[in-house]
Motif scaffolding. Structure first.
Motif, PDB file in Angstrom:
ATOM      1  N   LYS A 159       0.832  -1.208   0.000  1.00  0.00           N
ATOM      2  CA  LYS A 159       0.000   0.000   0.000  1.00  0.00           C
ATOM      3  C   LYS A 159       0.868   1.261   0.000  1.00  0.00           C
ATOM      4  CE  LYS A 159      -3.856   2.095   0.004  1.00  0.00           C
ATOM      5  NZ  LYS A 159      -4.586   1.992  -1.262  1.00  0.00           N
ATOM      6  N   ILE A 160       1.953   1.215   0.749  1.00  0.00           N
ATOM      7  CA  ILE A 160       2.872   2.359   0.772  1.00  0.00           C
ATOM      8  C   ILE A 160       3.383   2.641  -0.641  1.00  0.00           C
ATOM      9  CG2 ILE A 160       5.101   3.186   1.628  1.00  0.00           C
ATOM     10  CD1 ILE A 160       4.630   1.516   4.156  1.00  0.00           C
ATOM     11  N   SER A 161       3.825   1.577  -1.320  1.00  0.00           N
ATOM     12  CA  SER A 161       4.336   1.764  -2.687  1.00  0.00           C
ATOM     13  C   SER A 161       3.229   2.233  -3.626  1.00  0.00           C
ATOM     14  CB  SER A 161       4.927   0.456  -3.218  1.00  0.00           C
ATOM     15  OG  SER A 161       5.982   0.021  -2.401  1.00  0.00           O
ATOM     16  N   GLU A 162       2.054   1.629  -3.497  1.00  0.00           N
ATOM     17  CA  GLU A 162       0.947   2.002  -4.384  1.00  0.00           C
ATOM     18  C   GLU A 162       0.651   3.498  -4.284  1.00  0.00           C
ATOM     19  OE1 GLU A 162      -0.697  -2.430  -3.499  1.00  0.00           O
ATOM     20  OE2 GLU A 162      -1.964  -0.756  -2.862  1.00  0.00           O
ATOM     21  N   ASN A 163       0.662   3.995  -3.051  1.00  0.00           N
ATOM     22  CA  ASN A 163       0.378   5.421  -2.869  1.00  0.00           C
ATOM     23  C   ASN A 163       1.556   6.301  -3.262  1.00  0.00           C
ATOM     24  OD1 ASN A 163      -2.147   4.841  -1.905  1.00  0.00           O
ATOM     25  ND2 ASN A 163      -1.608   5.084   0.247  1.00  0.00           N
ATOM     26  N   LEU A 164       2.725   5.976  -2.721  1.00  0.00           N
ATOM     27  CA  LEU A 164       3.843   6.921  -2.842  1.00  0.00           C
ATOM     28  C   LEU A 164       4.535   6.860  -4.199  1.00  0.00           C
ATOM     29  CD1 LEU A 164       5.509   6.863   0.695  1.00  0.00           C
ATOM     30  CD2 LEU A 164       3.653   8.296  -0.171  1.00  0.00           C
ATOM     31  N   ILE A 165       4.442   5.720  -4.890  1.00  0.00           N
ATOM     32  CA  ILE A 165       5.088   5.620  -6.204  1.00  0.00           C
ATOM     33  C   ILE A 165       4.095   5.883  -7.328  1.00  0.00           C
ATOM     34  CG2 ILE A 165       6.340   4.089  -7.797  1.00  0.00           C
ATOM     35  CD1 ILE A 165       7.354   2.555  -5.313  1.00  0.00           C
ATOM     36  N   PHE A 166       2.902   5.288  -7.208  1.00  0.00           N
ATOM     37  CA  PHE A 166       2.018   5.240  -8.376  1.00  0.00           C
ATOM     38  C   PHE A 166       0.819   6.177  -8.310  1.00  0.00           C
ATOM     39  CE2 PHE A 166       4.049   0.999  -8.308  1.00  0.00           C
ATOM     40  CZ  PHE A 166       4.613   1.016  -9.572  1.00  0.00           C
ATOM     41  N   THR A 167       0.610   6.851  -7.211  1.00  0.00           N
ATOM     42  CA  THR A 167      -0.604   7.658  -7.116  1.00  0.00           C
ATOM     43  C   THR A 167      -0.288   9.106  -6.732  1.00  0.00           C
ATOM     44  OG1 THR A 167      -1.669   5.628  -6.328  1.00  0.00           O
ATOM     45  CG2 THR A 167      -2.976   7.645  -6.244  1.00  0.00           C
ATOM     46  N   ASP A 168       0.157   9.293  -5.500  1.00  0.00           N
ATOM     47  CA  ASP A 168       0.308  10.651  -4.972  1.00  0.00           C
ATOM     48  C   ASP A 168       1.116  11.597  -5.863  1.00  0.00           C
ATOM     49  OD1 ASP A 168      -1.153   9.620  -2.932  1.00  0.00           O
ATOM     50  OD2 ASP A 168       0.408   9.746  -1.402  1.00  0.00           O
ATOM     51  N   TYR A 170       1.167  12.039  -8.844  1.00  0.00           N
ATOM     52  CA  TYR A 170       0.470  12.457 -10.065  1.00  0.00           C
ATOM     53  C   TYR A 170      -0.748  13.334  -9.784  1.00  0.00           C
ATOM     54  CZ  TYR A 170       3.878   9.350 -11.797  1.00  0.00           C
ATOM     55  OH  TYR A 170       5.098   8.793 -12.066  1.00  0.00           O
ATOM     56  N   PHE A 171      -0.924  13.674  -8.519  1.00  0.00           N
ATOM     57  CA  PHE A 171      -1.993  14.583  -8.114  1.00  0.00           C
ATOM     58  C   PHE A 171      -1.388  15.571  -7.113  1.00  0.00           C
ATOM     59  CE2 PHE A 171      -3.853  10.486  -9.129  1.00  0.00           C
ATOM     60  CZ  PHE A 171      -4.923  10.814  -9.947  1.00  0.00           C
ATOM     61  N   ALA A 172      -2.104  16.643  -6.852  1.00  0.00           N
ATOM     62  CA  ALA A 172      -1.624  17.602  -5.852  1.00  0.00           C
ATOM     63  C   ALA A 172      -1.905  17.025  -4.462  1.00  0.00           C
ATOM     64  CB  ALA A 172      -2.318  18.943  -6.050  1.00  0.00           C
ATOM     65  N   SER A 173      -1.149  15.995  -4.085  1.00  0.00           N
ATOM     66  CA  SER A 173      -1.406  15.266  -2.841  1.00  0.00           C
ATOM     67  C   SER A 173      -0.637  15.890  -1.685  1.00  0.00           C
ATOM     68  CB  SER A 173      -0.968  13.801  -2.983  1.00  0.00           C
ATOM     69  OG  SER A 173      -1.452  13.263  -4.182  1.00  0.00           O
ATOM     70  N   GLU A 174      -1.201  15.737  -0.496  1.00  0.00           N
ATOM     71  CA  GLU A 174      -0.556  16.291   0.697  1.00  0.00           C
ATOM     72  C   GLU A 174       0.801  15.676   0.980  1.00  0.00           C
ATOM     73  OE1 GLU A 174      -2.873  16.208   4.225  1.00  0.00           O
ATOM     74  OE2 GLU A 174      -4.529  17.320   3.325  1.00  0.00           O
ATOM     75  N   THR A 175       0.972  14.419   0.595  1.00  0.00           N
ATOM     76  CA  THR A 175       2.243  13.750   0.904  1.00  0.00           C
ATOM     77  C   THR A 175       3.391  14.254   0.032  1.00  0.00           C
ATOM     78  OG1 THR A 175       1.699  11.996  -0.658  1.00  0.00           O
ATOM     79  CG2 THR A 175       1.141  11.594   1.646  1.00  0.00           C
ATOM     80  N   ARG A 334      10.686  10.038  -6.665  1.00  0.00           N
ATOM     81  CA  ARG A 334      11.747  10.541  -5.787  1.00  0.00           C
ATOM     82  C   ARG A 334      11.947  12.053  -5.927  1.00  0.00           C
ATOM     83  NH1 ARG A 334      12.688   6.915  -1.724  1.00  0.00           N
ATOM     84  NH2 ARG A 334      13.274   4.883  -2.551  1.00  0.00           N
ATOM     85  N   ILE A 335      11.365  12.631  -6.962  1.00  0.00           N
ATOM     86  CA  ILE A 335      11.493  14.078  -7.168  1.00  0.00           C
ATOM     87  C   ILE A 335      10.254  14.805  -6.639  1.00  0.00           C
ATOM     88  CG2 ILE A 335      11.933  15.890  -8.879  1.00  0.00           C
ATOM     89  CD1 ILE A 335      14.126  13.752  -8.811  1.00  0.00           C
ATOM     90  N   ILE A 336       9.079  14.186  -6.880  1.00  0.00           N
ATOM     91  CA  ILE A 336       7.826  14.866  -6.541  1.00  0.00           C
ATOM     92  C   ILE A 336       7.237  14.371  -5.231  1.00  0.00           C
ATOM     93  CG2 ILE A 336       5.459  15.322  -7.328  1.00  0.00           C
ATOM     94  CD1 ILE A 336       6.400  15.015 -10.182  1.00  0.00           C
ATOM     95  N   GLY A 337       7.441  13.094  -4.929  1.00  0.00           N
ATOM     96  CA  GLY A 337       6.711  12.449  -3.839  1.00  0.00           C
ATOM     97  C   GLY A 337       7.311  12.668  -2.461  1.00  0.00           C
ATOM     98  N   LEU A 338       6.879  11.820  -1.532  1.00  0.00           N
ATOM     99  CA  LEU A 338       7.228  11.997  -0.122  1.00  0.00           C
ATOM    100  C   LEU A 338       8.698  11.735   0.175  1.00  0.00           C
ATOM    101  CD1 LEU A 338       6.263  12.352   2.874  1.00  0.00           C
ATOM    102  CD2 LEU A 338       5.855   9.898   2.900  1.00  0.00           C
TER     103      LEU A 338
END
Lengths: 393, 393
Positions: A159-168, A170-175, A334-338
């Motif tokens: 779930k961590i990978s699904e969110n942090l690599i493939f989802t967040d 690509y959206f203006a996510s808080e993380t 690694r550039i955009i995410g958490l």
């Protein structure tokens, strides 16, 4: 220390033990226990029931310690010498006692320092081919493989990978966390629906394609190196997923290092020399991987259909396509995410870092979008040279 | 009968129970218990620890009874009316007590008799869309889905499919059984390496692509029908696999019926009329499936990437491609492999049956080989018309 003292066969009864916490603190507690009289040392790694970097508000399964210790033990039997030895696992304490790698350096730091590792490509290519092939349906009876799918079901870590690599990312996510100097490029990505569609397909593969028992987090920070030796650590994200995800993790992180030297290495000849070295390393990794994988295919196949002419070529082409795509995803997150990487974070000047980050994003996007054009590993490295402005060197 | 009498709320205490064995005898014992005084009846289905058709030499997990009863209960809540109601499940006895479908006919027999089922396409299209979409990563939180992957791990039943559908028919295997009149065509298939490569890829999808909780054996013999009603039975092969495998099973078996009428229906106008009806039914099944699937995608998606433009179209195109491929595999195995179908076996004259079987093999091969050319369901039915020699009607 008392715990360590009681473990059999590790320390002499008169050992003078000292303890030092050495973890990076993201998820776990990591201690080094050293016997000052003999110099002998071990690592004790304990999982906490939450993500340490965030705090108790982010609960996290202790089962990851079981998965990590079981994978390390199995990887050791498949690839002796390429993972730390596990001395002891305590499920109640979620604690693994293992070989100390104090003479090894985290590979990320070595890459920042432009170190060269002449055996690395061979080691990691072998590790990838053996751990992946030998856990796939090609090598295992289908029922054994399906039992392993259950044994290594790892939903919370996935779930961590699904969110942090493939989802967040690509959206203006808080993380998300990114350098303000690249905000325009980030917005461009959020609005690039062609890219997002390709990421959705790659995410689907991550969610559904139970191809082999992958490491699941095989970035260069999960690799400890000396000039001669390579040890892959931290398989707590292991689960049955796409083979290309592991290979893509290695290659994507080497390309992050490639991009980082735009900010680290100001002498352009020195920089391009090291960057060219990294691209050669990438080519060699795939070449060693492919050679070993084909050898195993010929010798170890339990799958009766494996003998069909052209199947291995088709299979490896799919893996290469996935490798390119997942490498790209790994770079972008690694550039955009958490969670960022030392390769880039160690560039202090944000405007200089932005140069590296934009290059990394360009390479990442290209790999995701054009992965189906990739026919051989050099198609990837050639495109990187072009994007880096080297022309057709 | 004593067991049935003791079950609560099923029969009155003064019921006059009679018992009749009605199973086809392949894998399980199936009894109908009827209360002669009220006319009320139920089905008791008990799994044996071996495959009944082969004998005790082929041990088979009793866990399939758990999987079947759990799936029937869940399918009933997702698609009320489209599966039999489960009254009771006894894990010790591997026994399921369920709704009797004595007023329903096994669909295979209805198709041999050229019966028409005006609601079938809508029913099965809805069943497919709802059971598949709602168990996929699109609708379920990833952790819930992964728990279901474990819950419905079904290695022994999958192994049967892996061997009998995807492996044995493509080699001179002992399990194969085929009409001597088609031996030349069978040898042609064994030597068709292009076909075998495509089957290997489809097998890989069956082994690794945990897309949705599929029925796993959705041929027309697993469907009970009346003119107005449809009930899908026997989900004991259920596991997380490719969506196209279920849809392909329905379509492949309708195409087996299509081919069978070359042997059943000598009046060419009558034959083509019914065959055209079957092709229309296939088109309608996909159309209902797609409509319901798109509706669910719009309304029930938990997957954040689902909103990306073009993703649903891409997803459904992949499912259609898989559907064509698995339909082809399902047809070929029923002609060459161990388990044949009544549609064809009921043609007594082997030379006449060979005509149907060869047509079925030609359609099956075409679907496997050309599945990537399929853009819409009519591409499949058009090719069938061509192969059947109808030209461009």
């Amino acid at each position: 220390m008392n715990y360590a003292r009681k473990l059999r066969n590790l320390f002499m009864t008169n050992a003078q033990l000292v303890c030092q916490e050495i973890g990076d603190g993201n998820l776990n507690l990591v201690f080094r226990i050293t016997d000052k009289s003999s110099g002998k040392s071990i690592i004790m790694k304990q999982a906490l029931p939450y993500a340490r970097v965030v705090g108790e508000s982010w609960p996290l399964t202790l089962d990851r310690a079981r998965i990590e210790s079981q994978r390390l033990i199995a990887q050791h039997s498949i690839c002796p010498g390429l993972v730390p030895i596990v001395y002891h696992y305590d499920s109640t304490m979620a604690l693994t006692v293992m070989e100390d790698l104090s003479s090894h350096l985290n590979m990320r730091k070595g890459l920042v320092a432009r170190e060269r590792y002449p055996y690395f490509a061979r080691h990691i290519g072998t590790f990838l081919a053996r751990t992946l092939y030998l856990t796939s349906d090609l090598a295992l009876p289908a029922q054994v493989k399906k039992a392993k799918v259950v044994q290594f079901s790892n939903p919370e870590m996935c779930k961590i990978s699904e969110n942090l690599i493939f989802t967040d990312p690509y959206f203006a996510s808080e993380t998300n966390q990114f350098n303000p100097w690249i905000a325009d490029k980030v917005v461009e990505i959020w609005e690039n629906y062609q890219l997002k569609l390709e990421v959705a397909k790659l995410k689907e593969g991550f969610l559904t394609h139970a191809q082999a028992l992958i490491h699941g987090d095989l970035h260069t920070g999960s690799i400890m190196v000396t000039k001669e030796d390579t040890k892959v650590i931290d398989p707590e994200f292991a689960f049955y997923g796409p083979i290309g995800f592991d290979i893509g993790a290695v290659i994507g992180n080497l390309l992050l290092s490639f991009a980082s030297h735009e900010g680290h290495t100001m002498d352009s000849r020195e920089r391009m020399d090291y960057q060219a070295y990294l691209l050669t390393m990438i080519e060699q990794i795939w070449t060693y991987f492919e050679k070993e994988f084909r050898d195993l295919w010929g010798k170890e196949s339990k799958e009766r259909m494996a003998v069909i002419p052209g199947y291995v070529d088709h299979y490896l082409l799919q893996v290469l396509e996935d490798t390119a795509g997942y490498a790209g995803c790994k770079m972008i997150r690694r550039i955009i995410g958490l969670a960022h990487v030392w390769d880039l974070e160690s560039i202090n000047d944000p405007s200089l870092r932005a140069k590296s980050e934009k290059l990394a994003l360009s390479i990442g996007q290209e790999l995701v979008l054009e992965r189906r054009q990739v026919q051989r590993i050099n198609d990837i490295t050639s495109r990187v040279r072009q994007i880096a402005g080297w022309g057709e060197l």
